[in-house]
Design a protein around this motif. Structure first.
Motif, PDB file in Angstrom:
ATOM      1  N   ILE A 157       0.827  -1.206   0.000  1.00  0.00           N
ATOM      2  CA  ILE A 157       0.000   0.000   0.000  1.00  0.00           C
ATOM      3  C   ILE A 157       0.859   1.252   0.000  1.00  0.00           C
ATOM      4  N   GLY A 158       0.556   2.164  -0.878  1.00  0.00           N
ATOM      5  CA  GLY A 158       1.321   3.406  -0.969  1.00  0.00           C
ATOM      6  C   GLY A 158       0.753   4.451  -0.039  1.00  0.00           C
ATOM      7  N   ALA A 159      -0.560   4.628  -0.094  1.00  0.00           N
ATOM      8  CA  ALA A 159      -1.188   5.648   0.743  1.00  0.00           C
ATOM      9  C   ALA A 159      -2.641   5.265   0.982  1.00  0.00           C
ATOM     10  N   VAL A 160      -3.168   5.731   2.126  1.00  0.00           N
ATOM     11  CA  VAL A 160      -4.555   5.464   2.489  1.00  0.00           C
ATOM     12  C   VAL A 160      -5.219   6.786   2.853  1.00  0.00           C
ATOM     13  N   ALA A 161      -6.454   6.971   2.393  1.00  0.00           N
ATOM     14  CA  ALA A 161      -7.185   8.165   2.784  1.00  0.00           C
ATOM     15  C   ALA A 161      -8.594   7.779   3.223  1.00  0.00           C
ATOM     16  N   PRO A 162      -8.950   8.022   4.502  1.00  0.00           N
ATOM     17  CA  PRO A 162     -10.321   7.799   4.938  1.00  0.00           C
ATOM     18  C   PRO A 162     -11.184   8.947   4.417  1.00  0.00           C
ATOM     19  N   VAL A 163     -12.419   8.616   4.042  1.00  0.00           N
ATOM     20  CA  VAL A 163     -13.265   9.665   3.476  1.00  0.00           C
ATOM     21  C   VAL A 163     -14.637   9.664   4.157  1.00  0.00           C
ATOM     22  N   VAL A 164     -15.042  10.854   4.633  1.00  0.00           N
ATOM     23  CA  VAL A 164     -16.423  11.036   5.066  1.00  0.00           C
ATOM     24  C   VAL A 164     -16.995  12.181   4.240  1.00  0.00           C
ATOM     25  N   SER A 165     -18.294  12.205   4.080  1.00  0.00           N
ATOM     26  CA  SER A 165     -18.826  13.329   3.318  1.00  0.00           C
ATOM     27  C   SER A 165     -20.288  13.573   3.639  1.00  0.00           C
ATOM     28  N   GLN A 195     -16.744  17.678  14.299  1.00  0.00           N
ATOM     29  CA  GLN A 195     -17.405  18.972  14.426  1.00  0.00           C
ATOM     30  C   GLN A 195     -18.552  19.181  13.439  1.00  0.00           C
ATOM     31  N   LEU A 196     -18.407  18.617  12.211  1.00  0.00           N
ATOM     32  CA  LEU A 196     -19.428  18.907  11.209  1.00  0.00           C
ATOM     33  C   LEU A 196     -20.578  17.911  11.214  1.00  0.00           C
ATOM     34  N   PHE A 197     -20.199  16.593  11.119  1.00  0.00           N
ATOM     35  CA  PHE A 197     -21.248  15.589  10.908  1.00  0.00           C
ATOM     36  C   PHE A 197     -21.502  14.706  12.122  1.00  0.00           C
ATOM     37  N   GLY A 198     -20.537  14.677  13.069  1.00  0.00           N
ATOM     38  CA  GLY A 198     -20.697  13.820  14.234  1.00  0.00           C
ATOM     39  C   GLY A 198     -20.779  12.353  13.882  1.00  0.00           C
ATOM     40  N   LEU A 199     -19.883  11.890  13.022  1.00  0.00           N
ATOM     41  CA  LEU A 199     -19.916  10.509  12.545  1.00  0.00           C
ATOM     42  C   LEU A 199     -18.760   9.711  13.138  1.00  0.00           C
ATOM     43  N   ASP A 200     -18.942   8.372  13.270  1.00  0.00           N
ATOM     44  CA  ASP A 200     -17.809   7.526  13.646  1.00  0.00           C
ATOM     45  C   ASP A 200     -17.562   6.462  12.596  1.00  0.00           C
ATOM     46  N   TYR A 201     -18.219   6.594  11.457  1.00  0.00           N
ATOM     47  CA  TYR A 201     -17.968   5.645  10.359  1.00  0.00           C
ATOM     48  C   TYR A 201     -17.587   6.427   9.099  1.00  0.00           C
ATOM     49  N   LEU A 202     -17.007   5.678   8.142  1.00  0.00           N
ATOM     50  CA  LEU A 202     -16.500   6.316   6.920  1.00  0.00           C
ATOM     51  C   LEU A 202     -17.394   6.009   5.715  1.00  0.00           C
ATOM     52  N   ARG A 203     -17.389   6.924   4.754  1.00  0.00           N
ATOM     53  CA  ARG A 203     -18.125   6.660   3.514  1.00  0.00           C
ATOM     54  C   ARG A 203     -17.306   5.719   2.629  1.00  0.00           C
ATOM     55  N   GLU A 204     -16.004   5.962   2.641  1.00  0.00           N
ATOM     56  CA  GLU A 204     -15.128   5.081   1.859  1.00  0.00           C
ATOM     57  C   GLU A 204     -13.697   5.220   2.342  1.00  0.00           C
ATOM     58  N   ILE A 205     -12.883   4.234   1.953  1.00  0.00           N
ATOM     59  CA  ILE A 205     -11.447   4.343   2.192  1.00  0.00           C
ATOM     60  C   ILE A 205     -10.773   4.242   0.819  1.00  0.00           C
ATOM     61  N   ASP A 206      -9.981   5.258   0.502  1.00  0.00           N
ATOM     62  CA  ASP A 206      -9.261   5.230  -0.780  1.00  0.00           C
ATOM     63  C   ASP A 206      -7.851   4.719  -0.541  1.00  0.00           C
ATOM     64  N   ILE A 207      -7.450   3.782  -1.364  1.00  0.00           N
ATOM     65  CA  ILE A 207      -6.107   3.210  -1.223  1.00  0.00           C
ATOM     66  C   ILE A 207      -5.357   3.362  -2.527  1.00  0.00           C
TER      67      ILE A 207
END
Lengths: 233, 402
Positions: free
Chosen positions: B96-104, B212-224
């Motif tokens: 794996i080169g890089a990982v980005a967690p994504v919420v939206s 602060q914005l959405f109050g979430l503890d889960y992710l929409r996606e993880i980009d790898i």
């Protein structure tokens, strides 16, 4: 040296077998100028085709310069026509859309001769058309076209020039000029064979061979009317 | 020498019968023209698709949560993709080169009196490199800003125009869900993707977005991003096993997540293009076949017309193969000239169609060479029989022909 013995050629015309040549024997030495005469249907065209290596006899032998050509392959016959024989036709038969020079150099191109252009120019100079070499046949007069045809016939320096009614499509003045050209070439050592039904043309030749119904008349084997002593080199 | 004389004579005899030669070539012209123009448009369309995909990143895996529900009834997205999963991947999965967690989420964004509704996306600093976003003005946020839940935002060029017009956005304060964010950068345009416009969004640190914005503890996606594009499939498998283990899935339980592979999508698209190409190729082949028959027909006429010429050539010493070569070259030149005209017509037609369809046609050298080779091949194939006939003519009969 042409040595034909007992040539026979038959055609089937409408189911009937026609014997165009029946036991024809001819000897023509190098450097002769010969007329082959006869009325139409006498077999002179058939004889000319065989002598010119365009056709093969059904039986008999034909030796050209010591080589029996009666049974050679099509390709080898093409080579012999190319090297040993020059054709001059009644209707000139120059190729359209090619200049006089290109027409004359064509036989050499089929040999793969690298000096084709220079030799073709020399041949055109011989027939006195050096200044017209870039003209196409349709830009030339009848006499000029026949001169180009003669140049094409001599460009490979063949031993034999075979002319089929060479003056038939020309007026009498240009016809005489062409015949004079043949006499010049004969003087230079070429064997000239003229096929004609015109007695005037035939009389210009030193020897005549008459054909009637596929037979030679008054021309026994080996009896040359005017034996030529000097051999062509 | 002989060859060039033959070529010259061939061109002259084509020119002497212009209309006839043109009509004989028409089949080849249409066939080659059709192939060239269709291939140019096909390549153009493919290049456009490729550009879109590479704009999204090619060595990219996108992990999304699975669908909730059973028995084919889907009742929404599961909420099982966690930040821990993303961290674990970086530490434990291979290649794996890089990982980005994504919420939206979608949100109202305000600047002074102006406001716009847009997509607000929270992610890490690596998101910009993974998704190949480039910065036009300003900068992206830093690791430190992510760690301290900084209220900073990088905005898309469309969002910038919506909020700021022609004015400089960098340094200004915008309100997202009533919270102040400082704009620190504006991204370069990537172009509308149709279903989603990457130029119209606001990107903030995922820490800030989640807390602060959405109050979430889960992710929409993880980009790898895979370290090596070649090993994308291996990385995919490794990530899959890791997630199954972390989610404690039994061997017979299906995945509760999905992994999207950009390379696979790309492959599917290009195989569709390939099928399209085969279809066009067969249309072209049929046109060339018909064109070839046209050339054969005209060559048979030519041979008959020039019977006497053939006789003369044979009388002065042409062998059968000389005659064969001459007519074969003439047929070849006719089809080659047709091919060249066809390429011209095809390029022109592709340009017109490209303009109408609003895409840049791509005329590939390969397709031009292929079309020309085929048209010359057609000339040789269909010219062979007439040339053969010419070469076997009897010289005496040919000379006598009127």
């Amino acid at each position: 040296m042409i040595l034909a013995k007992a040539l026979v050629k038959e055609y089937t015309l409408g189911g009937v077998i026609v014997r165009a040549l029946d036991d024809v024997s001819i000897e023509i030495r190098d450097g002769e100028m010969v007329a082959i005469t006869g009325s139409s249907g006498s077999g002179k065209s058939t004889l000319m085709n065989i002598l010119g290596c365009l056709d093969r006899p059904d039986s008999g032998s034909y030796e050209l310069a010591g080589e029996d050509v009666a049974k050679l392959s099509t390709d080898r016959l093409a080579e012999i026509r190319n090297i040993r024989i020059g054709f001059v036709f009644q209707s000139f038969n120059l190729l359209p859309r090619m200049s006089a020079l290109e027409n004359v150099e064509l036989p050499l191109l089929y040999q793969g001769d690298r000096q084709a252009r220079a030799k073709a120019k020399a041949a055109l100079e011989t027939v006195g058309l050096f200044d017209r070499m870039h003209h196409e046949p349709n830009q030339l007069s009848g006499g000029q076209r026949q001169r180009v045809a003669v140049a094409r016939a001599i460009v490979t320096n063949p031993a034999i020039i075979l002319a089929d009614e060479p003056t038939g499509n020309l007026d009498s003045k240009t016809g005489k000029e062409i015949l004079a050209l043949f006499e010049d070439l004969n003087a230079k050592g070429h064997t000239i064979i003229v096929v004609t039904h015109d007695p005037g043309v035939a009389s210009r030749c030193k020897r005549q061979i008459h054909l009637r119904d596929g037979h030679v008349v008054n021309e026994p084997l080996g009896a040359a009317a005017n034996p030529v002593t000097e051999e062509k080199g | 020498m002989l060859f060039w004389t033959i070529v010259k004579v061939a061109f002259k005899s084509l020119a002497a019968n212009k209309l006839r030669s043109f009509l004989a070539m028409l089949g080849i012209i249409i066939g080659v023209g059709a192939v060239i123009s269709m291939m140019a448009i096909g390549s153009g369309a493919q290049a456009q698709v490729l550009a879109r995909f590479s704009a999204m990143g090619t060595n990219l895996l996108v992990i999304r949560p699975g669908q909730r529900g059973s028995g084919g009834v889907m009742s929404g997205t599961q909420l099982n993709l966690k930040l821990d999963d993303a961290d674990a991947m970086l530490k434990e999965a291979e290649g794996i080169g890089a990982v980005a967690p994504v919420v939206s989420g979608s949100s109202q964004v305000k600047y002074l009196s102006r406001n716009t509704r847009t997509n607000v996306l929270g992610s890490s600093t690596t998101y910009f490199t993974i998704r190949t976003f480039e910065i036009d003005k300003g900068r992206t946020f830093t690791e430190a800003e992510v760690d301290r839940h900084a209220r900073v935002a990088v905005i898309g060029p469309v969002t910038a125009t919506n909020l700021f017009g022609e004015d400089d956005a960098v340094g200004e304060i915008i309100k997202v869900k009533g919270i102040n964010f400082q704009v620190i950068g504006v991204m370069k345009s990537k172009g509308d993707q149709g279903y989603f416009n990457p130029d119209d969004q606001v990107i903030v640190p995922y820490t800030t977005a989640m807390k602060q914005l959405f109050g979430l503890d889960y992710l929409r996606e993880i980009d790898i991003q895979a370290a090596d594009e070649e090993k994308l499939a291996d990385v995919q498998e490794s990530v899959k096993q890791l997630l199954r283990k972390r989610h404690r899935l039994q061997a017979d339980t299906p995945d509760d997540f999905s992994i999207q592979n950009q390379a696979e999508l790309l492959e599917a698209r290009s195989s569709a293009t390939k099928t399209f190409g085969i279809l066009l190729g067969s249309v072209g082949a049929i046109s060339l076949l018909v064109g070839g028959i046209g050339i054969m027909n005209i060559m048979l006429v030519t041979v008959t017309e020039r019977t006497r010429e053939i006789g003369v050539r044979k009388a002065i010493g042409a062998k059968n193969r000389h005659i064969l070569l001459q007519f074969l070259i003439e047929a070849m030149i006719m089809s080659a000239v047709g091919g060249v005209i066809g390429v011209g017509v095809g390029v022109g037609a592709a340009h017109v169609v490209g303009d109408v369809m609003a895409l840049q046609e791509v005329v590939e050298t390969f397709s031009v060479i292929l079309a020309l080779t085929f048209s010359v091949g057609v000339g040789i194939f269909f010219g062979f029989y007439p040339a053969c006939r010419a070469s076997h003519l009897d010289p005496i009969e040919a000379l006598r022909y009127e």
